[in-house]
Design an enzyme around this catalytic site. Structure first.
Site, PDB file in Angstrom:
ATOM      1  N   HIS A  36      -7.238  -5.640  -1.111  1.00 35.07           N
ATOM      2  CA  HIS A  36      -6.118  -4.853  -0.599  1.00 35.07           C
ATOM      3  C   HIS A  36      -5.612  -5.502   0.691  1.00 35.07           C
ATOM      4  CE1 HIS A  36      -3.955  -1.019  -0.829  1.00 35.07           C
ATOM      5  NE2 HIS A  36      -4.034  -0.938   0.486  1.00 35.07           N
ATOM      6  N   SER A  93       0.841  -1.202   0.000  1.00 32.65           N
ATOM      7  CA  SER A  93       0.000   0.000   0.000  1.00 32.65           C
ATOM      8  C   SER A  93       0.874   1.249   0.000  1.00 32.65           C
ATOM      9  CB  SER A  93      -0.948  -0.034   1.203  1.00 32.65           C
ATOM     10  OG  SER A  93      -1.993   0.911   1.037  1.00 32.65           O
ATOM     11  N   ASP A 116      -9.137  -5.330  -5.447  1.00 35.99           N
ATOM     12  CA  ASP A 116      -8.700  -4.275  -4.531  1.00 35.99           C
ATOM     13  C   ASP A 116      -9.625  -3.064  -4.666  1.00 35.99           C
ATOM     14  OD1 ASP A 116      -7.285  -2.165  -3.219  1.00 35.99           O
ATOM     15  OD2 ASP A 116      -5.407  -3.227  -3.531  1.00 35.99           O
TER      16      ASP A 116
END
Length: 426
Positions: free
Chosen positions: A375, A245, A342
């Protein structure tokens, strides 16, 4: 009790619908992420809970009225969807082919040494405990200036021996939250078992920190690593970088900005290059909207908390914070990992970055797209996480073997084929 069964059944149905068709709108992205994240990566555990919840409420009178029967039907669909999620995850295959790097490992060697422990898949909290043969040194200060004290944790093989390859792990958290204790643990433990020394690094967070403080802190770690790696059994001349991330964004920047004086003030002469980069579900372009409704740099998070500049008045500042602005022919090898589902960082962000990096870099650029992955999928030691962790270990081990043998990098870009969940990813 019929209404209890209805609630359990409808909840199971909504969770599976969100897992297979996540919401991407601004208002729904975050709740969709959290629900999908837990549902997908803990699907076996959720399946047990759903079956138990439906069975108990049905057994204690849940079918005594029509709401219970509706709940039973919804629950059956939900359970079937959760089972399908497990099947998809079990099909995850990450194949590294035609990468231009010597990553092939003997099949018998792979079977004996590279498999992720099943016990961690059954009990995910076990990833918080160092695996057998792994020693952890915690809260080592690597940068101290006045009241600033930045710390790291070291994951290393318990046995001695020759100097080992090093890897730097950068946590995510939208540049404003997160800590070294929370992320990268399945990967660092697995790498340490296979002879790597991992450094889980903290850095200053916004809004107290202002870009590029985050990157400068990480460059300070590399300077520290060059001086202190031997104390932990690591080779000061071999370091790779990974992160997820915001950590994926920073990992890519670390790999692409070696030697850029702006990001290492006061230690401009230090070699801050790395041998390879493995960014997970990162943000790579803050200027061009691409998969975003507006450019990432134009969001209030970036303008008010991280970069603290107006996007329209100083777009150049956001361009400098974008990995795509630092693409270079001599970039180190990359292994980019992203989930197809995601909701926080759309998968198109990774695809366009990989395309542009392959067009520029003379080194291998491997791309793996996890079908059905959300994610932060690798925070939990799920089956998908296990396969990806094993692939990352093979990729990095191949790079280190290349380094140890003195093999030069390929002089032309490589074509990569990655097989994920049984299908090719371009």
């Amino acid at each position: 009790m019929p209404f209890a069964l209805l609630a359990v059944g409808v909840t199971a149905l909504l969770l599976t619908v969100n897992a297979h068709a996540p919401r991407y709108g601004a208002a729904l992205a975050v709740p969709s992420f959290f629900a999908g994240w837990l549902t997908i990566e803990l699907a076996p555990h959720l399946l047990v809970a759903e079956v138990a919840g439906i069975g108990l409420t049905a057994a204690y009178g849940g079918l005594g009225a029509w709401p219970g029967w509706v709940g039973l039907g919804a629950g059956a669909v939900g359970v079937a969807g959760t089972a399908a999620t497990i099947v998809a995850s079990r099909r995850t295959v990450v194949t590294l082919r035609e990468s231009g790097a010597p990553m092939e490992i003997d099949a018998s060697e792979t079977r004996k040494t590279s498999r992720y422990p099943i016990s961690h898949l059954i009990l995910p909290p076990l990833c918080l405990i160092p695996r057998p043969g792994v020693r952890v040194h915690r809260n080592i200060v690597f940068r101290q200036e006045g009241r600033l004290r930045l710390k790291l944790d070291v994951y290393r093989p318990a046995s001695g021996g020759d100097l080992r390859p090093g890897v730097m792990q950068i946590h995510g958290g939208a540049w404003v939250i997160g800590d070294k204790r929370e992320q990268g643990l399945p990967l660092l433990n697995h790498l340490a078992v296979h002879g790597w020394v991992g450094f889980n690094v903290n850095y200053r967070l916004s809004p107290r920190a202002t870009w590029p403080d985050h990157l400068i802190d990480l460059k300070h770690f590399i300077a520290w690593y060059r001086e202190h790696a031997r104390e932990y059994g690591a080779d000061p001349d071999f370091l790779c970088v990974t992160g997820g991330s915001a950590g994926g964004h920073l990992a890519a920047l670390v790999a692409l900005t070696a030697g850029e004086a702006e990001f290492q003030p006061g230690f401009e002469d230090v070699d801050t290059s790395v041998r390879g980069a493995v960014p997970f579900y990162g943000v790579y372009d803050l200027v061009e909207p691409g998969p975003w409704p507006v450019p990432m740099g134009a969001t209030s998070l970036m303008e008010r908390r991280v970069v603290k500049k107006s996007f329209t008045q100083d777009t150049e500042a956001f361009a400098k914070a974008s990995p795509v602005s630092h693409l270079r022919p001599d970039a180190p090898p990359f292994f980019v990992v992203h989930g197809s589902h995601d909701t926080l960082v759309p998968v198109a962000e990774a695809r366009r970055f990989v395309k542009r990096l392959r067009e520029t870099s003379h080194s291998p650029v491997v791309y793996a797209e996890m079908q059905g992955g959300q994610h932060a999928f690798d925070v939990f030691p799920s089956y998908r996480t296990a396969r990806v962790v094993e692939a990352v270990e093979r990729f990095l081990t191949g790079l280190h073997r290349q380094y140890a043998e003195g093999v030069r990098r390929p002089s032309v870009p490589s074509e990569i084929t990655d097989s994920v969940d049984g299908g090719p990813v371009g």
